[in-house]
Scaffold this motif. Structure first.
Motif, PDB file in Angstrom:
ATOM      1  N   ARG A 112      43.729  32.942  59.691  1.00 43.74           N
ATOM      2  CA  ARG A 112      43.875  34.334  59.281  1.00 43.74           C
ATOM      3  C   ARG A 112      42.821  34.764  58.273  1.00 43.74           C
ATOM      4  O   ARG A 112      42.477  35.930  58.182  1.00 43.74           O
ATOM      5  N   ILE A 113      42.322  33.828  57.488  1.00 44.27           N
ATOM      6  CA  ILE A 113      41.339  34.142  56.449  1.00 44.27           C
ATOM      7  C   ILE A 113      39.949  33.800  56.954  1.00 44.27           C
ATOM      8  O   ILE A 113      39.697  32.683  57.409  1.00 44.27           O
ATOM      9  N   THR A 114      39.038  34.756  56.872  1.00 42.16           N
ATOM     10  CA  THR A 114      37.654  34.500  57.301  1.00 42.16           C
ATOM     11  C   THR A 114      36.767  34.056  56.151  1.00 42.16           C
ATOM     12  O   THR A 114      35.819  33.319  56.347  1.00 42.16           O
ATOM     13  N   SER A 115      37.051  34.533  54.923  1.00 43.97           N
ATOM     14  CA  SER A 115      36.243  34.126  53.781  1.00 43.97           C
ATOM     15  C   SER A 115      37.007  34.381  52.483  1.00 43.97           C
ATOM     16  O   SER A 115      37.891  35.245  52.426  1.00 43.97           O
ATOM     17  N   ILE A 116      36.646  33.619  51.464  1.00 46.19           N
ATOM     18  CA  ILE A 116      37.202  33.783  50.118  1.00 46.19           C
ATOM     19  C   ILE A 116      36.048  33.690  49.134  1.00 46.19           C
ATOM     20  O   ILE A 116      35.326  32.681  49.119  1.00 46.19           O
ATOM     21  N   SER A 117      35.861  34.716  48.307  1.00 43.86           N
ATOM     22  CA  SER A 117      34.794  34.732  47.308  1.00 43.86           C
ATOM     23  C   SER A 117      35.407  34.640  45.915  1.00 43.86           C
ATOM     24  O   SER A 117      36.424  35.290  45.626  1.00 43.86           O
ATOM     25  N   LEU A 118      34.801  33.852  45.059  1.00 46.54           N
ATOM     26  CA  LEU A 118      35.279  33.676  43.692  1.00 46.54           C
ATOM     27  C   LEU A 118      34.285  34.306  42.728  1.00 46.54           C
ATOM     28  O   LEU A 118      33.083  34.037  42.809  1.00 46.54           O
ATOM     29  N   LYS A 119      34.788  35.133  41.807  1.00 43.95           N
ATOM     30  CA  LYS A 119      33.921  35.820  40.850  1.00 43.95           C
ATOM     31  C   LYS A 119      34.544  35.804  39.468  1.00 43.95           C
ATOM     32  O   LYS A 119      35.766  35.668  39.320  1.00 43.95           O
ATOM     33  N   GLU A 120      33.697  35.957  38.474  1.00 39.67           N
ATOM     34  CA  GLU A 120      34.153  36.070  37.093  1.00 39.67           C
ATOM     35  C   GLU A 120      33.739  37.422  36.536  1.00 39.67           C
ATOM     36  O   GLU A 120      32.629  37.893  36.807  1.00 39.67           O
ATOM     37  N   GLN A 121      34.641  38.024  35.738  1.00 35.67           N
ATOM     38  CA  GLN A 121      34.342  39.291  35.087  1.00 35.67           C
ATOM     39  C   GLN A 121      34.718  39.202  33.617  1.00 35.67           C
ATOM     40  O   GLN A 121      35.595  38.429  33.240  1.00 35.67           O
ATOM     41  N   GLU A 122      34.035  39.992  32.838  1.00 37.18           N
ATOM     42  CA  GLU A 122      34.305  40.000  31.398  1.00 37.18           C
ATOM     43  C   GLU A 122      35.005  41.309  31.027  1.00 37.18           C
ATOM     44  O   GLU A 122      34.553  42.401  31.373  1.00 37.18           O
ATOM     45  N   THR A 123      36.137  41.185  30.319  1.00 34.51           N
ATOM     46  CA  THR A 123      36.887  42.369  29.897  1.00 34.51           C
ATOM     47  C   THR A 123      36.221  43.017  28.689  1.00 34.51           C
ATOM     48  O   THR A 123      35.262  42.480  28.118  1.00 34.51           O
ATOM     49  N   LYS A 124      36.764  44.190  28.286  1.00 31.22           N
ATOM     50  CA  LYS A 124      36.210  44.902  27.120  1.00 31.22           C
ATOM     51  C   LYS A 124      36.358  44.082  25.849  1.00 31.22           C
ATOM     52  O   LYS A 124      35.590  44.251  24.898  1.00 31.22           O
ATOM     53  N   THR A 125      37.357  43.230  25.804  1.00 30.66           N
ATOM     54  CA  THR A 125      37.575  42.393  24.610  1.00 30.66           C
ATOM     55  C   THR A 125      36.736  41.126  24.639  1.00 30.66           C
ATOM     56  O   THR A 125      36.816  40.306  23.726  1.00 30.66           O
ATOM     57  N   GLY A 126      35.925  40.940  25.708  1.00 34.34           N
ATOM     58  CA  GLY A 126      35.040  39.774  25.783  1.00 34.34           C
ATOM     59  C   GLY A 126      35.664  38.559  26.443  1.00 34.34           C
ATOM     60  O   GLY A 126      35.050  37.493  26.474  1.00 34.34           O
ATOM     61  N   GLU A 127      36.867  38.690  27.001  1.00 38.05           N
ATOM     62  CA  GLU A 127      37.523  37.566  27.659  1.00 38.05           C
ATOM     63  C   GLU A 127      37.107  37.486  29.133  1.00 38.05           C
ATOM     64  O   GLU A 127      36.815  38.501  29.753  1.00 38.05           O
ATOM     65  N   GLN A 128      37.094  36.260  29.649  1.00 39.05           N
ATOM     66  CA  GLN A 128      36.717  36.036  31.046  1.00 39.05           C
ATOM     67  C   GLN A 128      37.949  36.104  31.943  1.00 39.05           C
ATOM     68  O   GLN A 128      38.979  35.489  31.656  1.00 39.05           O
ATOM     69  N   THR A 129      37.874  36.873  32.995  1.00 40.70           N
ATOM     70  CA  THR A 129      38.934  36.927  34.003  1.00 40.70           C
ATOM     71  C   THR A 129      38.350  36.568  35.359  1.00 40.70           C
ATOM     72  O   THR A 129      37.155  36.729  35.600  1.00 40.70           O
ATOM     73  N   GLY A 130      39.222  36.091  36.231  1.00 42.32           N
ATOM     74  CA  GLY A 130      38.770  35.701  37.558  1.00 42.32           C
ATOM     75  C   GLY A 130      39.217  36.689  38.624  1.00 42.32           C
ATOM     76  O   GLY A 130      40.273  37.320  38.496  1.00 42.32           O
ATOM     77  N   VAL A 131      38.394  36.832  39.651  1.00 40.44           N
ATOM     78  CA  VAL A 131      38.719  37.697  40.784  1.00 40.44           C
ATOM     79  C   VAL A 131      38.558  36.878  42.068  1.00 40.44           C
ATOM     80  O   VAL A 131      37.499  36.298  42.311  1.00 40.44           O
ATOM     81  N   ILE A 132      39.630  36.849  42.861  1.00 40.04           N
ATOM     82  CA  ILE A 132      39.586  36.163  44.151  1.00 40.04           C
ATOM     83  C   ILE A 132      39.596  37.225  45.240  1.00 40.04           C
ATOM     84  O   ILE A 132      40.588  37.914  45.435  1.00 40.04           O
ATOM     85  N   GLU A 133      38.476  37.361  45.936  1.00 41.33           N
ATOM     86  CA  GLU A 133      38.365  38.339  47.012  1.00 41.33           C
ATOM     87  C   GLU A 133      38.603  37.642  48.349  1.00 41.33           C
ATOM     88  O   GLU A 133      37.867  36.730  48.723  1.00 41.33           O
ATOM     89  N   ILE A 134      39.644  38.108  49.061  1.00 40.99           N
ATOM     90  CA  ILE A 134      40.043  37.483  50.316  1.00 40.99           C
ATOM     91  C   ILE A 134      39.740  38.428  51.469  1.00 40.99           C
ATOM     92  O   ILE A 134      40.166  39.584  51.469  1.00 40.99           O
ATOM     93  N   MET A 135      39.024  37.955  52.453  1.00 42.45           N
ATOM     94  CA  MET A 135      38.717  38.728  53.653  1.00 42.45           C
ATOM     95  C   MET A 135      39.531  38.147  54.812  1.00 42.45           C
ATOM     96  O   MET A 135      39.409  36.961  55.132  1.00 42.45           O
ATOM     97  N   THR A 136      40.379  38.979  55.431  1.00 49.34           N
ATOM     98  CA  THR A 136      41.229  38.513  56.524  1.00 49.34           C
ATOM     99  C   THR A 136      40.729  39.040  57.861  1.00 49.34           C
ATOM    100  O   THR A 136      39.880  39.931  57.923  1.00 49.34           O
TER     101      THR A 136
END
Length: 422
Positions: A365-389
């Motif tokens: 069902r899943i064709t690809s999964i991309s992993l990314k990091e983003q920085e919030t306004k407070t300077g903390e690192q958050t992760g984003v999991i992009e799923i392509m179905t």
């Protein structure tokens, strides 16, 4: 007129006889050589293996056997055989102990290369044995004997025998033992022939019929030893030819696809290909199977594993391909691409674990999964999991994937969000 730079037959006999006298120093040198060779094989380093072969004293008893058989000298033959078995035994034990103590014990390509002897190994040993005996006649030091020691590779097979004992792998043990036997037999045979050409005197009165019987026995033994290596060489040539044909086949017939990996099983006649690209229809797969005949691969069964079958693909290869494709389309200001250093970051590691679970849970069902990091306004690192179905799946099925991903996130201690697209 005799050549003053060459030993007489008696001097050559004395030199070889003296060389097989057991000495403590030679045993210590042998152990050092086998440990060095084992390290070279272990670390996949050819220069280290070559260095070990240069200092090994194991060539002396092999030439001694050739001399003993050529001169009908039973005392020399038995003495040389005992020394060869003693040195081989010490070498195998030392190698097995090394691999038992070594923290790295995987089968490197240098180790694997010593488990499948072919007729080429025998040919090298034959010409090496000829050169070695000619070099032994020289009075002055020369590079012939060291060169023969490198070419005929007597030490590495003994190391692999020890490795086979450590791993309890009968194939490694038998393959390396056979390679050692082939090399030793060919060197003995060629030494015997060269000494016959030199017309070295026998050590006892020999009847003509007895000499012929000895010659026939040696020829029979040589043929018996070489037959398996001839068969192995034929299989190796066939495999290499098939591999070259597969490269041509992929270049011509899969030019519109990204080929992640190909696996050629010559024993079972199967060709497995992992691809990324538009999904192949049954008729296309049938045509590709038929095309194999044009590349002399008619006997092979084709198996194409496409991106939809994600669990069969290497996630690292898939990542590398997807990142290369996205690099031109994703602005650097929007997301920060992960570097090698970031790969060790705990946030990335946790996202990687979620990714592997999702691929396993929803392989088709899943064709690809991309992993990314983003920085919030407070300077903390958050992760984003992009799923392509797959586009054909309903909203209900997509929500099921998202819910499963969120359940995995709750098990982590990092802030990670999910982005689902089809």
């Amino acid at each position: 007129m005799d050549d003053p730079s060459v030993l007489t037959n008696q001097e050559l006999y004395d030199k070889i006889y003296d060389g097989i006298t057991p000495k403590k120093e030679n045993v210590l040198i042998l152990v050092c050589a086998i440990v060095i060779a084992s390290i070279g094989l272990n670390m996949n380093s050819q220069p280290v293996v070559i260095g070990a072969m240069l200092i090994s004293p194991i060539m002396a008893p092999v030439q001694g056997l050739g001399m003993g058989l050529a001169t009908f000298d039973s005392r020399l033959t038995i003495k040389a055989l005992k020394l060869l078995l003693l040195e081989a035994g010490f070498a195998i034990i030392a190698a097995a102990l090394y691999f038992f103590l070594s923290p790295i014990t995987y089968a490197s390509s240098e180790i694997l290369a010593r488990t499948q002897p072919t007729i080429w190994d025998a040919i090298i040993a034959i010409f090496g044995g000829i050169a070695g005996m000619i070099g032994a006649r020289k009075k002055e030091m020369n590079n012939i004997v060291p060169g023969v020691a490198i070419a005929t590779t007597l030490m590495p097979p003994l190391c692999v025998v020890g490795y086979g004992i450590y791993e309890r792998n009968l194939d490694f043990f038998l393959g390396a033992s056979y390679l050692f036997l082939v090399n030793v037999s060919c060197i003995i045979l060629t030494s015997f022939i060269v000494l016959q050409v030199f017309q070295i005197s026998t050590r006892k009165v020999v009847k003509k019929g007895e000499a012929k019987k000895r010659n026939y026995v040696m020829i029979f033994v040589a043929v018996l030893v070489l037959l398996p290596s001839i068969f192995s060489a034929g299989s190796l040539v066939k495999k290499q030819v098939d591999e070259q044909q597969v490269k041509k086949y992929l270049a011509n017939e899969f030019s519109d696809y990204y080929v992640l990996n190909q696996a050629l099983d010559t024993e079972n006649h199967q060709l497995a290909i992992d691809t990324i690209g538009s999904e192949l229809t049954k008729s296309q797969l049938t045509q590709l199977q038929e095309k194999l005949a044009d590349y002399r691969l008619k006997d092979y069964q084709l198996s194409v594993r496409q991106v939809a079958d994600s669990e069969a693909l290497s996630l690292k290869d898939l990542d590398r391909y997807l990142e290369n494709q996205q690099q031109e389309n994703t602005p650097q200001a929007e997301t920060q691409r992960l570097t090698n250093a970031a790969s060790d970051h705990s946030l990335y590691q946790e996202m990687e674990q979620i990714k592997e679970k999702l691929f396993t849970e929803f392989p088709n069902r899943i064709t690809s999964i991309s992993l990314k990091e983003q920085e919030t306004k407070t300077g903390e690192q958050t992760g984003v999991i992009e799923i392509m179905t797959q586009k054909k799946f309903s909203e209900t099925e997509q929500n099921k994937i998202k819910q499963q991903a969120e359940s995995y996130i709750k098990q982590q201690d990092k802030e990670i969000s999910i982005k689902l697209e089809n």
